[in-house]
Design a protein around this motif. Structure first.
Motif, short mmCIF file in Angstrom:
data_model
loop_
_atom_site.label_atom_id
_atom_site.label_comp_id
_atom_site.label_asym_id
_atom_site.label_seq_id
_atom_site.Cartn_x
_atom_site.Cartn_y
_atom_site.Cartn_z
N ALA A 303 0.93 -0.75 0.57
CA ALA A 303 0.01 0.19 0.14
C ALA A 303 0.97 1.14 0.12
CB ALA A 303 -0.81 0.40 1.05
N TYR A 304 1.92 0.92 0.79
CA TYR A 304 2.46 2.40 0.44
C TYR A 304 3.16 2.71 -0.36
CZ TYR A 304 7.11 4.76 1.77
OH TYR A 304 8.30 5.82 2.20
N PHE A 305 3.77 1.58 -1.47
CA PHE A 305 4.63 1.98 -2.21
C PHE A 305 3.65 2.34 -3.81
CE2 PHE A 305 8.63 0.35 -0.54
CZ PHE A 305 9.57 0.54 -1.73
N TYR A 306 1.96 1.57 -3.57
CA TYR A 306 1.60 1.90 -4.28
C TYR A 306 1.18 3.78 -4.61
CZ TYR A 306 -3.42 2.90 -5.83
OH TYR A 306 -4.30 4.14 -6.40
N LEU A 307 1.23 4.03 -2.85
CA LEU A 307 0.30 6.10 -2.97
C LEU A 307 1.34 6.69 -3.07
CD1 LEU A 307 -0.71 5.08 0.75
CD2 LEU A 307 -2.01 5.86 -0.89
N HIS A 308 2.80 6.04 -3.21
CA HIS A 308 4.07 6.76 -3.50
C HIS A 308 4.15 6.15 -4.84
CE1 HIS A 308 6.24 8.50 -0.51
NE2 HIS A 308 5.54 7.68 0.17
N THR A 309 2.80 5.55 -6.38
CA THR A 309 3.01 5.77 -7.66
C THR A 309 2.58 7.17 -8.23
OG1 THR A 309 1.39 5.23 -7.41
CG2 THR A 309 2.69 3.40 -7.27
N LYS A 310 3.10 7.68 -9.19
CA LYS A 310 2.14 8.91 -9.71
C LYS A 310 1.02 9.23 -9.61
CE LYS A 310 6.43 9.85 -12.23
NZ LYS A 310 6.25 10.69 -14.35
N TYR A 311 0.30 8.16 -9.68
CA TYR A 311 -1.72 7.65 -9.97
C TYR A 311 -1.94 8.13 -8.79
CZ TYR A 311 -6.26 5.79 -10.44
OH TYR A 311 -7.24 5.37 -9.83
N GLY A 312 -0.74 6.89 -7.87
CA GLY A 312 -1.57 7.44 -6.00
C GLY A 312 -1.32 8.47 -5.72
N GLU A 313 -0.30 8.93 -5.66
CA GLU A 313 0.13 11.10 -5.53
C GLU A 313 -1.13 11.40 -6.04
OE1 GLU A 313 4.48 11.91 -6.51
OE2 GLU A 313 4.70 10.35 -4.28
N TRP A 314 -1.38 11.36 -7.12
CA TRP A 314 -2.24 11.99 -7.92
C TRP A 314 -3.79 12.04 -7.36
CZ3 TRP A 314 -6.51 11.16 -11.55
CH2 TRP A 314 -7.25 11.49 -12.59
N GLN A 315 -4.26 10.35 -7.16
CA GLN A 315 -5.00 10.45 -5.82
C GLN A 315 -5.46 10.63 -4.71
OE1 GLN A 315 -8.46 9.07 -7.21
NE2 GLN A 315 -7.95 8.22 -9.49
N ILE A 316 -4.80 11.09 -4.06
CA ILE A 316 -4.21 11.77 -2.06
C ILE A 316 -4.17 13.38 -3.05
CG2 ILE A 316 -2.83 12.03 -0.68
CD1 ILE A 316 -1.43 9.92 -1.07
N SER A 317 -3.66 14.00 -3.98
CA SER A 317 -3.91 15.21 -4.01
C SER A 317 -4.50 16.31 -4.57
CB SER A 317 -2.39 15.88 -4.90
OG SER A 317 -2.76 15.34 -6.86
N LYS A 318 -5.69 15.31 -4.88
CA LYS A 318 -7.04 15.68 -5.65
C LYS A 318 -7.75 15.75 -4.15
CE LYS A 318 -9.24 12.30 -8.47
NZ LYS A 318 -10.14 11.87 -9.51
N ARG A 319 -7.65 14.55 -2.97
CA ARG A 319 -8.28 15.18 -1.97
C ARG A 319 -7.75 15.91 -1.10
NH1 ARG A 319 -8.47 10.73 -4.79
NH2 ARG A 319 -11.27 9.48 -4.98
N VAL A 320 -6.77 16.73 -1.34
CA VAL A 320 -6.21 17.83 -0.43
C VAL A 320 -7.13 18.54 -0.78
CG1 VAL A 320 -4.17 19.57 0.07
CG2 VAL A 320 -3.92 17.08 0.03
N LYS A 321 -7.28 19.63 0.58
CA LYS A 321 -8.44 21.02 0.52
C LYS A 321 -7.48 21.49 0.89
CE LYS A 321 -11.39 18.08 -1.52
NZ LYS A 321 -11.92 18.73 -2.32
N GLY A 322 -7.80 23.32 0.67
CA GLY A 322 -7.55 24.67 1.19
C GLY A 322 -6.85 25.14 0.26
N ALA A 323 -6.68 26.53 0.53
CA ALA A 323 -5.56 27.24 -0.51
C ALA A 323 -4.51 27.81 0.29
CB ALA A 323 -6.62 28.99 -0.49
N VAL A 324 -4.81 28.10 1.18
CA VAL A 324 -3.50 28.56 2.26
C VAL A 324 -2.51 27.08 2.99
CG1 VAL A 324 -2.45 29.86 3.31
CG2 VAL A 324 -4.06 30.81 1.90
N THR A 325 -3.39 27.56 3.58
CA THR A 325 -3.19 25.78 4.95
C THR A 325 -3.59 24.37 3.90
OG1 THR A 325 -3.10 26.77 6.82
CG2 THR A 325 -3.27 24.65 6.84
#
Length: 387
Positions: A303-325
């Motif tokens: 799971a750790y290596f999956y989350l560090h693939t480009k696709y995994g990182e993209w899926q995480i970044s889509k779920r990060v919220k906030g303009a400043v913090t």
């Protein structure tokens, strides 16, 4: 012992503002000739086709005026920002590489957002071999710099080996499971939450008021380490860390850390993923992070290596919220889609990574020894004992 004389950096270095050398466009391409540099951690930003305004009076040191980060440069270059100084040797008795290595010993407080070269850093003193000053040459400095350079080369070679091990591990993942973004192996996707057994954080143990009454952090060594994402980022669990008492550790029963968990930063560098090492000591989770323990049907290393693939990182970044913090929520972590190969295959992958980790452990030990050697030589040079 060699006789030394101390001189301020502004006595041995000239500085130039970088305005004439700032790149006009950021259309970089590796096929272009001229490197574009920053004095920060990334150093090389790319290559430009611009031919005018190239700094050629090398060697030089590029110095970030706000962070005091700096790099030695011995090739023509352009820069991206005006927030730096370009430093060159003043006089025939100065070897710039020697000065650069001695500057690594200089420490100043950079918490305020201000320019530091003129106001603080340039007034710091470094030692020079007296024989060089008396003869107006840099022969002794060059000799010392060469010894330090050789030690640094050994250290950097080991660092590169560690990077190659990391690249090999990621390559094994892609070979066994393919690129999740393409999914040419047709793995089933499911929500990550289906495979999470525990998703917790520091504040799961109670309100701010209750936590402040029962938990007090200390810089002095105590019963348990309070692990922060900063510690994981630096892979450093010994120096500049936080501790808590045994009573506080037992109070924080919902966030005890044993090793092998996935840790995700939930604020600031939100979504950054770490794998908790086994430290063979009591550890509690610090603030501003989630801790995940997975069900037996999913291997944490996979799971750790999956989350560090480009696709995994993209899926995480889509779920990060906030303009400043920037922040990420528990429900967003659970909603991350993840491929689900057979657990047997996941475990085979983990076994291969374990073999790589054994080699990495040896390389890390070698890196520490080479770091110790370099720092020892640097201290000797500072005291005039390296000849």
């Amino acid at each position: 012992m060699m006789s030394l004389e101390y001189k301020k950096l502004n006595e041995v270095l000239d500085y130039e503002q970088p305005s004439k050398y700032i790149v006009k466009t950021t259309d970089y391409d590796d096929s272009f000739e001229t490197p574009v540099l920053t004095a920060g951690k990334s150093f090389l930003l790319g290559y430009t086709k611009e031919k005018e305004g190239v700094f050629k009076n090398v060697p030089a040191i590029i110095f970030d005026d706000f962070t005091t980060s700096f790099h030695y440069v011995d090739f023509p270059f352009k820069v991206k920002s005006s927030a730096m100084k370009i430093l060159t040797a003043k006089g025939g008795f100065v070897d710039l590489k020697y000065v650069y290595l001695q500057m690594k010993q200089v420490r100043i407080d950079t918490q305020l957002h201000k320019r530091y070269w003129i106001s603080r850093f340039s007034n710091k003193e470094i030692p020079f071999p007296k024989i060089d000053l008396e003869n107006n040459y840099s022969k002794t400095q060059k000799h010392i710099a060469q010894i330090l350079d050789d030690a640094a080369a050994l250290r950097d070679k080991t660092k590169l080996l560690l990077e190659e091990y990391d690249a090999l591990a990621q390559s094994i993942f892609l070979d066994m499971f393919g690129d999740p973004g393409v999914n040419d192996k047709n793995w089933k996707f499911e929500e990550f939450g289906s495979y999470i057994n525990v998703l917790t954080d520091y504040h799961a143990n109670g309100s701010y008021q209750i936590l402040s009454k029962n938990v007090e952090l200390s810089n002095d060594k105590d019963y348990a380490l309070m692990v922060r994402t900063t510690d994981l980022e630096n892979n450093n669990f010994e120096t500049d860390v936080n501790y808590i008492t045994e009573k506080a550790y037992n109070f924080l029963k919902k966030s005890k850390v044993y090793g092998g968990e996935i840790i995700i930063n939930k604020i600031g560098s939100a979504g950054k993923v770490y794998l908790m090492p086994y430290l063979d000591r009591p550890v509690s989770l610090g603030m501003n992070a989630f801790m995940l323990r997975l069900k037996p049907s999913m291997n944490s290393l996979f799971a750790y290596f999956y989350l560090h693939t480009k696709y995994g990182e993209w899926q995480i970044s889509k779920r990060v919220k906030g303009a400043v913090t920037k922040t990420i929520r528990k429900d967003a972590v659970r909603a991350i889609p993840i491929i689900v190969p057979p657990i047997e295959l996941q475990n085979q992958f983990a076994e291969k990574i374990a073999l790589i980790d054994q080699q990495k452990a040896l390389a890390k030990q070698e890196l520490q020894e080479s770091e110790d050697l370099f720092n020892c030589l640097l201290q000797k040079a500072f005291k005039g004992e390296l000849v």
